[in-house]
Design a protein around this motif. Structure first.
Motif, PDB file in Angstrom:
ATOM      1  N   LEU A 211      37.022  38.515  46.336  1.00 61.17           N
ATOM      2  CA  LEU A 211      36.603  37.218  45.853  1.00 61.17           C
ATOM      3  C   LEU A 211      37.713  36.192  46.096  1.00 61.17           C
ATOM      4  CD1 LEU A 211      34.480  35.597  44.172  1.00 61.17           C
ATOM      5  CD2 LEU A 211      35.733  36.321  42.138  1.00 61.17           C
TER       6      LEU A 211
ATOM      7  N   VAL B 170      35.082  44.236  38.041  1.00 56.31           N
ATOM      8  CA  VAL B 170      33.973  45.132  37.716  1.00 56.31           C
ATOM      9  C   VAL B 170      33.154  45.470  38.960  1.00 56.31           C
ATOM     10  CG1 VAL B 170      31.868  45.428  36.342  1.00 56.31           C
ATOM     11  CG2 VAL B 170      33.855  44.243  35.352  1.00 56.31           C
ATOM     12  N   LYS B 171      32.805  44.467  39.738  1.00 56.96           N
ATOM     13  CA  LYS B 171      31.979  44.685  40.926  1.00 56.96           C
ATOM     14  C   LYS B 171      32.770  45.256  42.099  1.00 56.96           C
ATOM     15  CE  LYS B 171      28.938  40.808  39.744  1.00 56.96           C
ATOM     16  NZ  LYS B 171      28.399  39.494  40.190  1.00 56.96           N
ATOM     17  N   LYS B 172      34.104  45.143  42.042  1.00 58.41           N
ATOM     18  CA  LYS B 172      34.996  45.666  43.088  1.00 58.41           C
ATOM     19  C   LYS B 172      34.766  45.009  44.445  1.00 58.41           C
ATOM     20  CE  LYS B 172      36.775  48.462  40.103  1.00 58.41           C
ATOM     21  NZ  LYS B 172      38.108  48.168  39.532  1.00 58.41           N
ATOM     22  N   GLU B 173      34.332  43.773  44.435  1.00 56.52           N
ATOM     23  CA  GLU B 173      34.121  43.015  45.661  1.00 56.52           C
ATOM     24  C   GLU B 173      35.246  41.985  45.830  1.00 56.52           C
ATOM     25  OE1 GLU B 173      29.211  43.053  45.252  1.00 56.52           O
ATOM     26  OE2 GLU B 173      30.381  41.234  44.831  1.00 56.52           O
TER      27      GLU B 173
ATOM     28  N   ASP C  12      30.048  34.553  36.242  1.00 58.45           N
ATOM     29  CA  ASP C  12      29.094  35.651  36.152  1.00 58.45           C
ATOM     30  C   ASP C  12      29.263  36.283  34.774  1.00 58.45           C
ATOM     31  OD1 ASP C  12      31.331  37.329  36.286  1.00 58.45           O
ATOM     32  OD2 ASP C  12      30.977  37.925  38.367  1.00 58.45           O
ATOM     33  N   ASN C  13      28.758  37.488  34.584  1.00 61.42           N
ATOM     34  CA  ASN C  13      28.828  38.116  33.264  1.00 61.42           C
ATOM     35  C   ASN C  13      30.245  38.486  32.854  1.00 61.42           C
ATOM     36  OD1 ASN C  13      26.059  37.953  32.915  1.00 61.42           O
ATOM     37  ND2 ASN C  13      25.679  39.967  33.822  1.00 61.42           N
ATOM     38  N   HIS C  14      31.164  38.549  33.825  1.00 57.96           N
ATOM     39  CA  HIS C  14      32.512  39.054  33.547  1.00 57.96           C
ATOM     40  C   HIS C  14      33.604  38.009  33.721  1.00 57.96           C
ATOM     41  CE1 HIS C  14      30.586  42.998  33.748  1.00 57.96           C
ATOM     42  NE2 HIS C  14      30.040  42.595  34.878  1.00 57.96           N
TER      43      HIS C  14
ATOM     44  N   ALA D 134      37.069  43.119  31.666  1.00 61.76           N
ATOM     45  CA  ALA D 134      37.557  42.282  32.758  1.00 61.76           C
ATOM     46  C   ALA D 134      38.959  41.766  32.446  1.00 61.76           C
ATOM     47  CB  ALA D 134      36.598  41.125  32.996  1.00 61.76           C
TER      48      ALA D 134
ATOM     49  N   GLU E 137      40.230  41.258  43.865  1.00 64.96           N
ATOM     50  CA  GLU E 137      39.052  42.114  43.806  1.00 64.96           C
ATOM     51  C   GLU E 137      38.388  41.943  42.448  1.00 64.96           C
ATOM     52  OE1 GLU E 137      38.679  46.532  45.254  1.00 64.96           O
ATOM     53  OE2 GLU E 137      39.160  46.584  43.108  1.00 64.96           O
ATOM     54  N   HIS E 138      37.084  41.697  42.476  1.00 64.26           N
ATOM     55  CA  HIS E 138      36.348  41.526  41.215  1.00 64.26           C
ATOM     56  C   HIS E 138      36.611  42.738  40.324  1.00 64.26           C
ATOM     57  CE1 HIS E 138      33.080  41.030  38.348  1.00 64.26           C
ATOM     58  NE2 HIS E 138      32.844  39.824  38.856  1.00 64.26           N
TER      59      HIS E 138
END
Length: 233
Positions: free
Chosen positions: A207, A202-205, A9-11, A75, A199-200
């Motif tokens: 993974l 930036v998105k904090k999801e 992704d972008n990060h 990141a 945890e991502h």
């Protein structure tokens, strides 16, 4: 060389590191993963000038499997901090000689690296510059004098899995450095970075990305659901 991209992704950029290539440039002068990935990003996105790609962890040269790189400095900083705090879960698969006495267990050793020889030894806790190393293992299958282990790292010391499993009495297949009595020159080290969970940054999801070893000897001795196809959740 084609590098399999598992997630991007972008990060973040998560790839399957091929065996027997260095993660970054070293004294061998051989092509390295970091440089190849930067070149790939430059071409795919027609980027002028230098391409940023943050290296936040490493794998030994003979080890293949999942690796995460940072495409932004934000990141990279956050991932590096997560590795320092040991909140990134890393699972490895290994084929070892013999069968451990226990089906599952935790190994705790103190390690010291001789940088001149590039070799790590188990030492006493009070040895100068000794580093504590902790891992959990589980026996997934055993056949024909070998066992398939799942290994979770709690610390990230150089050569940690190879040294600790050898110290347990079950060196990894193909490891001439820490199992020279049982292994032969030219055998491929049977250690694979199977999954990474975090945890991502930036998105904090949450993974999780998985990668699987090539289904050849000695991996093909084992029958286990771990030896399948890449998975991303």
């Amino acid at each position: 060389m084609i590098i399999s991209i598992l997630l991007e992704d972008n990060h973040l950029l998560l790839v399957e590191k091929p065996i027997n290539i260095p993660v970054q440039a070293d004294s061998s002068g051989d092509a390295d993963l970091l440089t190849m990935l930067k070149e790939d990003l430059k071409i795919r996105y027609s980027k002028p000038g230098k391409v940023y790609l943050g290296l936040v962890h490493r794998l030994d040269r003979p080890v293949g499997g999942v690796m995460v790189f940072a495409k932004t400095s934000k990141a990279a900083s956050r991932l590096a901090d997560m590795f320092r705090r040991h909140v990134i879960e890393r699972n490895y698969l290994a084929v070892v000689h013999g069968k451990p006495n226990k089906k599952r267990g935790q190994l705790v050793h103190y390690l010291h690296k001789d940088n001149r020889k590039n070799k790590v030894s188990v030492v006493s806790p009070n040895y100068p510059k000794a580093k504590k190393a902790v891992l959990d293992y589980e026996v997934l299958d055993s056949k024909k004098g070998f066992s398939l282990l799942s290994v979770n790292l709690h610390t990230g010391r150089p050569h940690q899995i190879r040294v600790q499993l050898s110290a347990m009495g079950n060196p990894i297949f193909g490891d001439q450095k820490y199992g020279e009595q049982l292994n032969k020159t030219g055998q491929q080290l049977a250690l694979w970075a199977h999954s990474i969970s975090f945890e991502h940054p930036v998105k904090k999801e949450p993974l999780t990305v998985c990668s699987f070893p090539p289904y050849n000897y000695p991996w093909d001795l084992m029958k286990d659901p771990y030896l399948k196809e890449p998975v991303i959740t």
